[in-house]
Design a protein around this motif. Structure first.
Motif, PDB file in Angstrom:
ATOM      1  N   VAL A   1      -0.441   8.251  -3.619  1.00  0.00           N
ATOM      2  CA  VAL A   1      -1.667   8.029  -4.391  1.00  0.00           C
ATOM      3  C   VAL A   1      -2.086   9.335  -5.047  1.00  0.00           C
TER       4      VAL A   1
ATOM      5  N   GLU B   1      -0.596   7.917   1.229  1.00  0.00           N
ATOM      6  CA  GLU B   1      -1.651   8.734   0.619  1.00  0.00           C
ATOM      7  C   GLU B   1      -1.103   9.769  -0.347  1.00  0.00           C
TER       8      GLU B   1
ATOM      9  N   GLU C   1       0.137  10.296  -7.892  1.00  0.00           N
ATOM     10  CA  GLU C   1      -0.154   9.561  -9.133  1.00  0.00           C
ATOM     11  C   GLU C   1      -1.424  10.093  -9.789  1.00  0.00           C
ATOM     12  N   TYR C   2      -2.381  10.395  -8.926  1.00  0.00           N
ATOM     13  CA  TYR C   2      -3.629  10.974  -9.444  1.00  0.00           C
ATOM     14  C   TYR C   2      -3.334  12.279 -10.178  1.00  0.00           C
TER      15      TYR C   2
ATOM     16  N   LYS D   1       0.821  -1.221   0.000  1.00  0.00           N
ATOM     17  CA  LYS D   1       0.000   0.000   0.000  1.00  0.00           C
ATOM     18  C   LYS D   1       0.850   1.264   0.000  1.00  0.00           C
ATOM     19  N   LYS D   2       0.497   2.156  -0.939  1.00  0.00           N
ATOM     20  CA  LYS D   2       1.281   3.387  -1.056  1.00  0.00           C
ATOM     21  C   LYS D   2       0.764   4.409  -0.060  1.00  0.00           C
TER      22      LYS D   2
END
Ligand code: ADP
Ligand code: MG
Length: 808
Positions: free
Chosen positions: A42, A39, A45-46, A36-37
């Protein structure tokens, strides 16, 4: 018994299975947790995914906001604020701005420019994963406090799902509390002067990480009035930033753009090919009327539009102040409000919100309300005085017909203004029709005003100041083809205001006698002697009035408000024949005052004849008087009562039977005066002149109360508001004494600005850089004199929040 025939024990089996299952589950969990990355990653990347779509933005296909690669937080904010489809300027600029390009956006008034820069601002900081610790990331500069408020409110609405902090940095409050938080503010919306003050005075404030600079009403921010301030601000900003400029009347001046060091900007002019530069839903007309008919015209207009929301623009604060009072007394049957730069900040916000909320009301305003303000549902814009130029016209009428709404605009022009002004408007692609007014349909208020003035000395003084201020504003206009002060019928105008005679102005030799001080008033070389003398007279008069006002005036705007709220707002009308004419005046736009063609012609013939007659008599009489009284360069006319009125150089006084100012009436040695002025000219070069004027301003400001108040808001403080925690605004406003002095100071600024090109536009609160700096120093010296709202920071925030939330 639980053991089955085949010897298996289901319970045992289950336990076994469960053990195994749990083991696996834990392993998976651990593995997942390992994988799990965080937050932030994430989100990163978004963001990368969003950014990868930037290059593919296709304007043609972008119908909804969600067709743009915008963050969910922004999209949600837009949706919650009921913004679904981008307007044209938004569609065409958002893509460029997202890609980091500098943008010059031009689109008609009311076409949605605010979101065109707010959305990229939010996205820019989102891309950077900006936090309050990062300090200032985006800066939005507005020309007026009201516009800054409004933009701030839109930002709060569409940006509420982001975690950025936002601050409103405008004049009007205590600087200190603002200073304490400004360094944690990510998005600052400000007026130029106040921002510069922080740059100069607040040690913790720096703009070195700024990513985006926005100038709303860019051409205004870039014009002479703000030049010094803006240059100083830009000096403090990093060159690597992105810059967005928006306006309905965009600047293309290479010089301006160089000042901002724009990098290969994208020029987006949405309506470049449009036939007209004003909204298609706006109906525009003008009426030619004599100066002394304007008041009647305004009154009749208002009386025939009682169920409308109207903004009336005037040339100067004093006109607004006088006409506001006068119209409150006249009880037109609709609430009358006034907004101008000489009101205290609290009052300004109050009026602003009042007008936003009211369904039917008339707002008397100066040009502080001309730009950007998005009052809902304004039906009419009436320009009582000719605007300075076509751009100002476009912005003023742009207060109506916003977004998809309709609206109407009426411009009052003097016969001497018509030709040149209409030409200017045509050049700027403004579709405007001439309409006529039936003089018989006009209701005269002259006698009523006269009686008000007779009853109240203060009212009379206001009328006088209104008169002088208007003349000065005309005189100071740059475009002499439109604005010709010598063409004004002064005596008639004075009467129309309710004055018995045109106010007196101290005369030339008197002013000259004041030696040094008058040298400051020396004007540009190209101005001829007469114009200069006129200026001196006007100024002399103003100074005199300032004194008398500060001595005698105990009243302030608050009593105006009482008048408006208690009497007018009730819709009371004098029980006389006022209502009878109502039907006659309630007419459609094209024929506002119901004049038929035939009547028009007759009217004009009549006027022409009258003019001819009066010209002849005027000429004869003037000749006589010239022989008797005046030596050179004077032009005198006679009113119907045989009163001599000197037209040139305009004395603003009736000569006949008024000899108490004996050195005014006659016998000036103009030649001698000229010589003296010439000598003085040699002694003082232009720089000296500027220095002197500034000095004078400083002196005035030292004597003046500090009226800066700070409004500061952070995005998080979205709390409920209890109005009872606020002090009584009446009391606060009453603390503002010496209003007159403040006013004069501002008027001086305006007067001198035109000639110096070094001061800011009169009534927006921004002053020149040096002035501001002086002011701050003064503040330090006399801390006790700081005029605060008396509220704590938290209360201030609440107040502003409440005022803002009350808007819609
Ligand atoms: P401008 O700055 O171009 O004069 P504003 O940004 O003040 O115009 O917007 C004018 C009006 O249009 C505002 O009331 C605003 O809420 C509304 N508006 C702007 N964009 C949109 C949109 N995409 N959809 C609906 N209404 C919008
Ligand atoms: Mg705008």
């Amino acid at each position: 018994s639980r053991v089955k025939e085949d010897g298996t024990d289901p319970v045992k089996n289950f336990e076994k299975w469960k053990k195994k299952y749990n083991k696996t589950k834990t392993r998976v969990k651990i593995e997942r947790a390992k994988k799990k990355k965080p937050e932030w990653q994430v989100e990163k990347e978004y963001i990368e995914r969003l950014m990868s779509r930037y290059e593919e933005i296709n304007i043609k296909d972008a119908v909804k906001f969600s067709d743009f690669p915008l963050s969910k937080k922004t999209l949600l904010g837009l949706q919650e604020a009921q913004y679904r489809q981008p307007t044209e300027i938004q569609r065409q600029t958002i893509g460029f701005a997202l890609r980091g390009r500098d943008v010059l956006g031009a689109a008609k008034t009311g076409s949605g420019k605010t979101l065109a820069f707010l959305i990229p601002v939010l996205e820019c900081l989102f891309r950077q994963q900006w936090t309050s610790m990062d300090g200032l990331g985006a800066l939005i500069i507005s020309p007026t406090r009201e516009l800054a408020y409004q933009t701030f409110e839109v930002l709060r609405k569409v940006g509420k799902n982001h975690e950025f902090s936002a601050g409103l940095i405008i004049g009007g409050k205590d600087l200190k509390s603002e200073s304490e938080r400004i360094h944690q503010t990510n998005i600052v919306i400000c007026t130029p002067g106040r921002l510069l003050q922080h740059m100069d005075e607040t040690a913790t404030f720096h703009a070195s990480d700024l990513h985006m600079l926005v100038l709303d009403e860019a051409d205004r921010i870039l014009d002479m009035g703000f030049a010094d301030t803006l240059n100083a601000i830009v000096e403090n900003l990093p060159k690597t930033r992105q810059t967005l400029l928006f306006s309905a009347t965009q600047t293309k001046s290479v010089k301006d753009l160089a000042r901002l060091s724009l990098k290969d900007p994208e020029y987006v002019w949405v309506h470049e090919k449009a036939k007209f530069s004003t909204p298609a839903t706006l109906e525009q007309s003008y009426v030619v009327c004599e100066l002394h008919q304007k008041v009647n015209m305004l009154f009749s207009f208002i009386r025939s539009h009682l169920k409308k929301k109207i903004i009336v623009f005037f040339a100067c604060c004093k006109e607004v102040q006088y006409f506001f009072r006068a119209f409150c007394r006249l009880r037109p049957g609709i609430p009358v409000l006034a907004l101008h730069g000489k009101q205290q900040q609290m009052k300004r916000v109050e009026v602003y919100n009042d007008f936003v909320k009211k369904q039917h009301a008339v707002l008397f305003a100066t040009d502080i309300a001309a730009r950007g303000l998005d009052f809902p549902a304004v039906n009419w814009v009436l320009q009582f005085n000719c605007p300075e130029d076509a751009d100002t016209y476009i912005h003023r009428v742009g207060r109506t017909a916003r977004y998809k709404d309709g609206g109407e605009a009426l411009l009052l022009l003097l016969p001497s203004e018509e030709k040149s002004m209409v030409q200017l408007l045509q050049d700027k692609k403004v579709p405007i029709n001439k309409i006529q007014v039936n003089p018989e349909k006009l209701q005269s208020v002259e006698q009523k005003l006269e009686s008000f003035l007779a009853q109240e000395k203060e009212m009379k003084e206001r009328a006088q100041r209104c008169f002088v201020s208007y003349l000065r504003s005309v005189y100071l206009m740059k475009n002499k083809q439109v604005f010709d002060v010598s063409k004004l019928q002064l005596h008639e105008y004075a009467l129309s205001l309710g004055l018995a005679v045109a106010p007196r102005v101290r005369f030339l030799n008197k002013t000259l006698g004041q030696s040094k001080e008058t040298q400051v008033q020396r004007s540009d070389e190209e101005e001829d002697e007469e114009l200069r003398r006129f200026k001196q007279q006007l100024k002399g008069d103003v100074e005199e009035n300032a004194k008398s006002e500060s001595e005698s005036s105990t009243d302030n705007e608050e009593s105006d408000a009482d008048l408006a709220n208690n009497k007018i707002a009730l819709g009371e009308v004098d029980g006389d024949d006022d209502l009878r004419d109502l039907d006659l005046l309630t007419l459609k736009c094209k024929d506002v005052f119901n004049l038929k063609e035939r009547q028009e012609e007759e009217y004009h013939k009549e006027v022409k004849e009258k003019k001819k007659q009066s010209k002849e008599t005027k000429y004869k009489e003037a000749k006589k008087v010239l022989k008797r009284n005046f030596q050179v360069n004077t032009k005198v006319t006679f009113s119907e009562e045989g009163e001599a009125v000197q037209l040139w150089p305009p004395v603003l006084r009736a000569v006949a039977g008024n000899d108490d100012d004996d050195d005014d009436a006659s016998g000036i040695n103009v030649e001698k005066a000229k010589e003296r002025l010439k000598m003085e000219d040699q002694e003082f070069d232009k720089e000296e002149y500027r220095r002197k004027v500034k000095e004078k301003h400083r002196e005035r400001q030292l004597g003046e109360k500090l009226d800066e108040v700070v409004a500061y808001l952070a995005n998080e403080s979205d709390n409920e508001f209890d109005p009872s925690t606020l002090p009584d605004p009446d009391k606060l406003d009453n603390s503002e004494s010496g209003e007159g002095e403040d006013e004069e100071e501002e008027d001086m600024t305006k007067a001198e600005k035109r000639h110096l090109n070094s001061e800011s536009e009169s009534e927006e609160e921004e002053k020149s850089v040096s002035t501001k700096r002086l002011k701050v120093k003064q503040q330090a010296e006399e801390e006790d004199t700081v005029l605060d709202t008396g509220l704590s920071l938290a209360e201030d925030e609440e107040l502003v929040l409440q005022l803002l939330s009350g808007r819609r």
